[in-house]
Design a protein around this motif. Structure first.
Motif, PDB file in Angstrom:
ATOM      1  N   HIS A 495       2.294  -4.441  -1.939  1.00  0.00           N
ATOM      2  CA  HIS A 495       1.560  -4.398  -0.670  1.00  0.00           C
ATOM      3  C   HIS A 495       0.061  -4.198  -0.880  1.00  0.00           C
ATOM      4  O   HIS A 495      -0.727  -4.366   0.050  1.00  0.00           O
ATOM      5  CB  HIS A 495       2.100  -3.265   0.203  1.00  0.00           C
ATOM      6  CG  HIS A 495       1.976  -1.922  -0.445  1.00  0.00           C
ATOM      7  ND1 HIS A 495       2.929  -1.417  -1.319  1.00  0.00           N
ATOM      8  CD2 HIS A 495       1.012  -0.963  -0.361  1.00  0.00           C
ATOM      9  CE1 HIS A 495       2.557  -0.220  -1.729  1.00  0.00           C
ATOM     10  NE2 HIS A 495       1.402   0.078  -1.175  1.00  0.00           N
ATOM     11  N   GLY A 496      -0.339  -3.844  -2.111  1.00  0.00           N
ATOM     12  CA  GLY A 496      -1.763  -3.685  -2.412  1.00  0.00           C
ATOM     13  C   GLY A 496      -2.453  -4.980  -2.780  1.00  0.00           C
ATOM     14  O   GLY A 496      -3.678  -4.992  -2.977  1.00  0.00           O
ATOM     15  N   ILE A 497      -1.710  -6.081  -2.914  1.00  0.00           N
ATOM     16  CA  ILE A 497      -2.311  -7.398  -3.191  1.00  0.00           C
ATOM     17  C   ILE A 497      -2.670  -8.017  -1.847  1.00  0.00           C
ATOM     18  O   ILE A 497      -1.799  -8.511  -1.114  1.00  0.00           O
ATOM     19  CB  ILE A 497      -1.331  -8.284  -3.972  1.00  0.00           C
ATOM     20  CG1 ILE A 497      -0.895  -7.587  -5.252  1.00  0.00           C
ATOM     21  CG2 ILE A 497      -1.958  -9.639  -4.278  1.00  0.00           C
ATOM     22  CD1 ILE A 497       0.140  -8.352  -6.051  1.00  0.00           C
ATOM     23  N   ILE A 498      -3.945  -7.981  -1.514  1.00  0.00           N
ATOM     24  CA  ILE A 498      -4.389  -8.406  -0.182  1.00  0.00           C
ATOM     25  C   ILE A 498      -5.243  -9.664  -0.215  1.00  0.00           C
ATOM     26  O   ILE A 498      -5.551 -10.229   0.827  1.00  0.00           O
ATOM     27  CB  ILE A 498      -5.182  -7.272   0.498  1.00  0.00           C
ATOM     28  CG1 ILE A 498      -6.350  -6.838  -0.386  1.00  0.00           C
ATOM     29  CG2 ILE A 498      -4.269  -6.082   0.786  1.00  0.00           C
ATOM     30  CD1 ILE A 498      -7.205  -5.749   0.209  1.00  0.00           C
ATOM     31  N   GLN A 523       3.838  -6.549   6.163  1.00  0.00           N
ATOM     32  CA  GLN A 523       3.131  -5.276   6.084  1.00  0.00           C
ATOM     33  C   GLN A 523       1.644  -5.455   6.372  1.00  0.00           C
ATOM     34  O   GLN A 523       1.034  -4.634   7.072  1.00  0.00           O
ATOM     35  CB  GLN A 523       3.338  -4.651   4.699  1.00  0.00           C
ATOM     36  CG  GLN A 523       4.730  -4.085   4.481  1.00  0.00           C
ATOM     37  CD  GLN A 523       4.877  -3.486   3.101  1.00  0.00           C
ATOM     38  OE1 GLN A 523       4.342  -4.004   2.118  1.00  0.00           O
ATOM     39  NE2 GLN A 523       5.610  -2.392   3.013  1.00  0.00           N
ATOM     40  N   HIS A 524       1.046  -6.522   5.835  1.00  0.00           N
ATOM     41  CA  HIS A 524      -0.366  -6.780   6.104  1.00  0.00           C
ATOM     42  C   HIS A 524      -0.600  -7.069   7.595  1.00  0.00           C
ATOM     43  O   HIS A 524      -1.561  -6.561   8.194  1.00  0.00           O
ATOM     44  CB  HIS A 524      -0.851  -7.964   5.258  1.00  0.00           C
ATOM     45  CG  HIS A 524      -0.878  -7.664   3.788  1.00  0.00           C
ATOM     46  ND1 HIS A 524      -1.132  -8.632   2.849  1.00  0.00           N
ATOM     47  CD2 HIS A 524      -0.684  -6.514   3.092  1.00  0.00           C
ATOM     48  CE1 HIS A 524      -1.094  -8.093   1.642  1.00  0.00           C
ATOM     49  NE2 HIS A 524      -0.815  -6.806   1.775  1.00  0.00           N
ATOM     50  N   TYR A 525       0.264  -7.845   8.185  1.00  0.00           N
ATOM     51  CA  TYR A 525       0.096  -8.202   9.598  1.00  0.00           C
ATOM     52  C   TYR A 525       0.225  -6.967  10.483  1.00  0.00           C
ATOM     53  O   TYR A 525      -0.545  -6.780  11.434  1.00  0.00           O
ATOM     54  CB  TYR A 525       1.144  -9.259   9.965  1.00  0.00           C
ATOM     55  CG  TYR A 525       1.002  -9.800  11.362  1.00  0.00           C
ATOM     56  CD1 TYR A 525       0.102 -10.824  11.638  1.00  0.00           C
ATOM     57  CD2 TYR A 525       1.775  -9.286  12.408  1.00  0.00           C
ATOM     58  CE1 TYR A 525      -0.029 -11.317  12.927  1.00  0.00           C
ATOM     59  CE2 TYR A 525       1.644  -9.781  13.693  1.00  0.00           C
ATOM     60  CZ  TYR A 525       0.745 -10.802  13.948  1.00  0.00           C
ATOM     61  OH  TYR A 525       0.606 -11.292  15.218  1.00  0.00           O
ATOM     62  N   GLN A 526       1.187  -6.118  10.152  1.00  0.00           N
ATOM     63  CA  GLN A 526       1.381  -4.915  10.949  1.00  0.00           C
ATOM     64  C   GLN A 526       0.199  -3.967  10.813  1.00  0.00           C
ATOM     65  O   GLN A 526      -0.228  -3.343  11.791  1.00  0.00           O
ATOM     66  CB  GLN A 526       2.672  -4.220  10.513  1.00  0.00           C
ATOM     67  CG  GLN A 526       3.004  -2.976  11.336  1.00  0.00           C
ATOM     68  CD  GLN A 526       4.300  -2.333  10.877  1.00  0.00           C
ATOM     69  OE1 GLN A 526       4.888  -2.754   9.893  1.00  0.00           O
ATOM     70  NE2 GLN A 526       4.745  -1.312  11.597  1.00  0.00           N
TER      71      GLN A 526
END
Length: 672
Positions: A495-498, A523-526
């Motif tokens: 989840h840290g790869i953005i 997770q990024h969208y939320q």
């Protein structure tokens, strides 16, 4: 004819032991002129350019005639843009290429280009068959070592050629340290290495113990074998219980030998003299328990030469070689440990089986001082196998800091065991530039495990092409050959790869299951629609997103931008006026801050929230006097605003830091 014969009788005799080679004939000027013209062609072509301002001399232009055998190169399309030997004049492209031919050596990028595989060969033509990575014939196939994978700098040696077509076996999973020795070096036999060590210690008598080991006979001296528990126990078991006679001192032995060789003395006198000059020892076990100096009568016995004790030792460890046995037995004769780094793994194995504690500790100290990318894997596996816990811990500490900066770019990455890699990835002390760096090093490691024939570190495009060529019906972790690697990728904080480009590479590689990638994007969208709140991340130690940098050279400060879900932070390390003292902190940036680049200001997402709760941690690691030191703030929670007083975190100041300094920032956005 008579005069000529008389003259020949005065010629000196020929020395058959001397050899005087004849001088090679000088090559003709015509054969050398073309070579000189080719070497100096870029410089010659640049003469007369406007920048130079000089006119080419006539003798320079016509110094090599145009002949059918040595033709002058002409301009042909996009190649050979400079002529030989005419001036380029106003040919800007030719001038640029001539300057590059003069100024550019073979740098690291050029080597990668020359040794890379053909991209056309990286295409998987048959989707049903598993992909096999190609290896061009012109690419060097480097293998290390031969029968003896290590070399000693004490004596000249000549192992097998450095580039051999025969595959090198792995000894019990411990990869040897690759070395290069000139092919013309004189070979050093194991017995020569042993004599180099043992002859440095002067001993009054000859050897009295014969050791049969590794198909060789090693002549040893009884007093020095007490350093090894294994050899001393074999010696006590092999000695006969019958009484042994020893001379009292060296003078008594010399006198007795003189009387025996002389014809003046009678046999009765010889027996009396021999009885008076010798000491009888009945209990050899008791003699072995007491601590004796080198002047003890038991150390100056000529009878031991006639009654040499023979012992046999069978060492079945595949890491052990005759050379390592020679170095280990030679270290019995002096107190200081003399072992080369390339020999230390084999010598440690011999010392472990001999129970030679002093040599084991010496090898451990050498290994802890010599941990590098080329040695860390072999040192760790040897330390675990031979119970050197301090060495294993030092290797783990080194990997926690240098797995990403150093080992990830070396071919030795493939020798790192899977359990060790998983342990390092779970460590809270692990340093990384960002979360994608960990995914990338795992992809490289899996690539090297699936292609063991590769001998050079591949480029990122080659790894991407390989995984992209695999069947698309399922991901690698979902197939049978990739299920064993799933625990490694589960340790990553995906989840840290953005960055969108990094996520695109992950999709093209097709290593992770599609459900994992969908979960990352969800997770990024939320988080973006929730004002940055990372509601699913409750465990800070396992979910905090990391970003780090290394402070090594000047300038005396370092600054990077850390962007996450619309919030932008500047992480900094600033050296104070005091030498070795640095301050570390993070600061929230405004949308108009000049620190942000044009791409970040125009393309990046910005949150308009005036404040943001952030849970963060700053960790600093360095090596001081051979010891790894760790400084950390621990998890802290702070509300970051856009004002001057609320935008900066707590400042962490550390004294007496030694470069390189590994700095890591970890943060998470709790619900607020």
């Amino acid at each position: 004819m008579m005069a000529e014969a008389k003259t020949m009788t005065y010629l000196p005799p020929k020395l058959h032991t001397s050899y005087y080679p004849t001088f090679p004939p000088k090559p003709s000027e015509d054969s050398l002129s073309y070579i000189r013209s080719v070497l100096t062609a870029p410089t010659t072509a640049l003469m007369g350019v406007v920048v130079d301002g000089r006119k080419p001399e006539r003798e320079v232009i016509v110094r090599h005639a145009v002949t059918p055998r040595c033709r002058v190169r002409k301009m042909v399309g996009g190649t050979n843009r400079w002529r030989l030997p005419e001036s380029l004049g106003s040919d800007l492209l030719g001038s640029s290429q001539a300057l590059r031919a003069i100024n550019l050596p073979y740098n690291e990028s050029m080597v990668h280009i020359l040794t890379a595989e053909n991209p056309h060969q990286s295409i998987n033509l048959d989707m049903e068959k598993p992909y096999k990575f190609p290896l061009a014939d012109m690419r060097p196939r480097t293998t290390t070592g031969g029968d003896r994978p290590v070399a000693s700098s004490m004596l000249p040696q000549c192992p097998s050629p450095p580039y051999s077509a025969q595959p090198k076996p792995k000894y019990a999973g411990i990869p040897p340290i690759p070395t290069f020795v000139p092919s013309r070096a004189r070979p050093a036999k194991p017995m020569d290495v042993f004599h180099y060590h043992s002859k440095r210690t002067t001993y009054p008598t000859g050897p009295d113990v014969l050791l049969h080991c590794a198909g060789m006979d090693w002549e040893l001296h009884r007093p020095f074998l007490q350093k090894s528990e294994t050899l001393s126990s074999l010696l006590n078991y092999a000695d006969n219980p019958c009484p042994r006679y020893y001379y009292k001192n060296k003078a008594s032995e010399t006198l007795d030998n003189y009387i025996n060789r002389s014809h003046i003395y009678s046999n009765e006198y010889r027996e009396i003299s021999s009885r008076l000059n010798k000491v009888e020892v009945k209990d050899e076990a008791e003699l072995g328990k007491e601590r004796r100096g080198l002047d003890h009568p038991a150390h100056t016995s000529a009878r031991c030469m006639a009654n040499m004790t023979v012992i046999t030792l069978d060492l079945k460890d595949p890491v052990i070689t005759k050379h390592s046995i020679a170095v280990a037995l030679g270290n019995l004769y002096h107190d200081e440990t003399e072992v080369e780094v390339v020999d230390v793994v084999g010598v440690l194995a011999v010392a472990y089986h001999l129970k030679f504690k002093h040599l084991e500790n010496g090898c451990a100290r050498i290994m802890m001082r010599s941990i590098r990318s080329r040695t860390v894997c072999s040192f760790y596996q040897a330390a675990v196998k031979y119970k050197q816990h301090e060495v294993a811990t030092s290797c783990e500490r080194w990997l926690e800091c240098n797995l990403i900066p150093q080992l990830s770019t070396q071919i030795q990455l493939r020798d790192l065991p899977m359990d060790v890699l998983q342990k390092i990835l779970k460590s809270s002390r692990l340093f990384t530039f960002n979360e994608y760096s960990l995914y990338k090093v795992l992809a490289y490691w899996v690539f090297l495990q699936m292609n063991p024939q590769i001998q050079l570190m591949p480029s990122h495009s080659s790894v991407l092409a390989y995984f992209n060529s695999l069947p698309k019906n399922s991901s690698l972790l979902e197939r049978e050959e990739g299920q064993a690697y799933a625990p490694l990728f589960q340790t990553l904080r995906l989840h840290g790869i953005i960055d969108s480009s990094h996520i695109q590479d992950i999709q093209q590689m097709n290593i992770l299951p599609q459900s994992w990638i969908v979960h990352i994007l969800a997770q990024h969208y939320q988080a973006l629609h929730g004002g940055g709140d990372m509601t699913l991340m409750t465990n800070f130690n396992a979910a905090a997103i990391r970003q780090g940098f290394i402070v090594d050279d000047e300038p005396p400060y370092h600054s990077e931008v850390f962007s996450l879900h619309g919030f932008h932070f500047e992480i900094k390390a600033v050296r104070t006026s005091k030498r070795g003292t640095y301050s570390f902190y993070m600061q929230r940036l405004k949308p108009t801050d000049p620190t942000l680049t044009f791409r970040q200001c125009e393309r990046a997402t910005f949150s308009m929230r005036p404040d943001r709760d952030v849970k963060y941690k700053i960790m600093v690691q360095t090596v001081h006097d051979g010891e790894q030191e760790l400084y950390t703030t621990g998890p802290l929670t702070q509300r970051f605003g856009l004002g001057d007083k609320t935008s900066r975190s707590e400042v962490m100041t550390v004294d007496n830091l030694v470069k390189p300094i590994f700095v890591s920032f970890a943060l998470i956005f709790p619900p607020s």
